[in-house]
Scaffold this active site. Sequence first.
Site, PDB file in Angstrom:
ATOM      1  N   GLY A 115      -1.086  -8.732 -31.398  1.00 44.04           N
ATOM      2  CA  GLY A 115      -1.739  -9.005 -30.714  1.00 44.04           C
ATOM      3  C   GLY A 115      -2.383  -7.277 -30.688  1.00 44.04           C
ATOM      4  O   GLY A 115      -4.229  -7.469 -31.263  1.00 44.04           O
TER       5      GLY A 115
ATOM      6  N   GLN B  44      -3.279  -1.913   0.479  1.00 44.18           N
ATOM      7  CA  GLN B  44      -2.411  -1.306   1.758  1.00 44.18           C
ATOM      8  C   GLN B  44      -3.440  -1.462   2.945  1.00 44.18           C
ATOM      9  O   GLN B  44      -2.420  -1.350   4.048  1.00 44.18           O
ATOM     10  CB  GLN B  44      -1.985   0.261   1.198  1.00 44.18           C
TER      11      GLN B  44
ATOM     12  N   LEU C 155      -9.856 -13.639 -32.606  1.00 46.37           N
ATOM     13  CA  LEU C 155      -8.979 -12.300 -33.195  1.00 46.37           C
ATOM     14  C   LEU C 155      -7.154 -12.945 -32.691  1.00 46.37           C
ATOM     15  O   LEU C 155      -6.483 -12.833 -33.382  1.00 46.37           O
ATOM     16  CB  LEU C 155      -9.389 -11.429 -32.798  1.00 46.37           C
TER      17      LEU C 155
ATOM     18  N   GLU D  90      -8.793  -6.751 -24.389  1.00 41.87           N
ATOM     19  CA  GLU D  90     -10.334  -5.789 -25.303  1.00 41.87           C
ATOM     20  C   GLU D  90      -9.343  -4.657 -25.542  1.00 41.87           C
ATOM     21  O   GLU D  90     -10.087  -3.954 -25.775  1.00 41.87           O
ATOM     22  CB  GLU D  90     -11.377  -5.845 -25.271  1.00 41.87           C
TER      23      GLU D  90
ATOM     24  N   ASN E  61       1.819 -13.324 -32.497  1.00 38.56           N
ATOM     25  CA  ASN E  61       2.426 -12.793 -32.806  1.00 38.56           C
ATOM     26  C   ASN E  61       1.948 -11.410 -34.050  1.00 38.56           C
ATOM     27  O   ASN E  61       2.434 -10.603 -33.991  1.00 38.56           O
ATOM     28  CB  ASN E  61       3.591 -13.231 -34.054  1.00 38.56           C
TER      29      ASN E  61
ATOM     30  N   TRP F 169      -4.277 -16.536 -26.205  1.00 41.43           N
ATOM     31  CA  TRP F 169      -5.396 -15.889 -25.500  1.00 41.43           C
ATOM     32  C   TRP F 169      -7.103 -15.855 -25.274  1.00 41.43           C
ATOM     33  O   TRP F 169      -7.513 -14.855 -25.190  1.00 41.43           O
ATOM     34  CB  TRP F 169      -4.453 -14.001 -24.504  1.00 41.43           C
TER      35      TRP F 169
ATOM     36  N   GLY G 290      -2.747  -4.074   4.899  1.00 36.93           N
ATOM     37  CA  GLY G 290      -1.575  -4.520   4.994  1.00 36.93           C
ATOM     38  C   GLY G 290      -0.849  -5.257   5.029  1.00 36.93           C
ATOM     39  O   GLY G 290      -1.304  -6.014   3.682  1.00 36.93           O
ATOM     40  N   GLY G 291      -0.248  -6.320   5.994  1.00 39.49           N
ATOM     41  CA  GLY G 291       0.290  -7.398   5.444  1.00 39.49           C
ATOM     42  C   GLY G 291      -0.559  -8.510   5.440  1.00 39.49           C
ATOM     43  O   GLY G 291      -0.479  -9.448   4.728  1.00 39.49           O
TER      44      GLY G 291
END
Length: 380
Positions: free
Chosen positions: A131, A336, A125, A363, A129, A156, A339-340
């Site tokens: 979307g 988060q 679909l 979608e 140009n 896409w 962490g690292g």
Amino acid sequence: MNFLRDEITVQVAETAKQFAEQHIRAHVMEWDEPQEFPLHIFKEMGKLGLMGILVPEQYGGAGLSYFEYNAVIQEIAKVCGSIGLSLAAHNSLCTGHILTFGNEEQKQKYLPKLASAEWIGAWGLTEPNTGSDAANMKCTAVRDGNDWIINGTKCWITHGKSGDVAVVIARTGEPRTSGNSTAFIVERGTPGFSGGKKENKLGMRASETAEMIFDNCRVPDANRMGETGDGFRQSLKVLDGGRISIAALSLGIARGAYEAAKQYAKERYQFDQPIANFQGISFKLADMATEIEAAEMLIQQACDLKHNGKSVTRESAMAKYYASEVAVKTANDAVQIFGGYGYTKDFPVEKFYRDAKLCTIGEGTSEIQKIVIAREILKG
């Protein structure tokens, strides 16, 4: 509405869970890094009936409901969003479009091959140009005797290069007019039909996303689905069901990120105790768990309406919008909590984080879902 899982749903979910653990988990990053589309995995899922979940048994499918479909996508996405996305696109879009709007001859010809994964399906679909502005598509189909000549590009597209058959919506009337597009089934190998650029994506990297190019592609009128000019209306109906699957995909990713974060929070010690004991961490987990449950209820409501043949436009948009945003927030908080370590590819949550974002775009973006919801609640 009773949303308790029945025995069949539980069994199907367990089958999908076991498959994901045995055949997918160990290879997630192996496929993700090089953007490898693991076609063999979908062939194996076809043997289990997972590639034709909603297809009636008379056409070689599993003949199950949206409840089982939702459960399967969640279990696969908890392990790998990419595989969950391709599973959803194959079932809901290409296969779903033919199942809903194909004539008996088209169903007999294509559904058994799609349900068994002998053929992988694509659905076209979106254009470069157009979307969200799909009614202004540039890809055209012009009648020529008993054939149609298709010209244009779709982008896409999940399985845009590897798909064996595609449902393509092309403009057959004036732009932005009622009934200006028509749906066609186009087989790979048809002269003038080729795959184009494969996208290099942030996430969902093992799910192939590519262009489909049509250059004077001649398709017989027998491959037209429904009436001429009915393509856009069909697409909106297909997307109503497809949004349930993206909501399920989102929820699976959210659950995967949440479970990984919860386990890590119990095992990671700081200041001589598990970090789960700290309010800053435990409150994040509480928010995750609550929002996941709320998303599940919205999805189950949409599944119930779909199962009973009722309008699902508002509910599927709500489920898709909310669940996709929950997936992004949950994955963000999971990183988060890690962490690292959460920022490295040695731990699973960075992939959930990358994969989740697509759910708020594909979608229909979150903004488009709000437009749909607003339009539905303001009717009358």
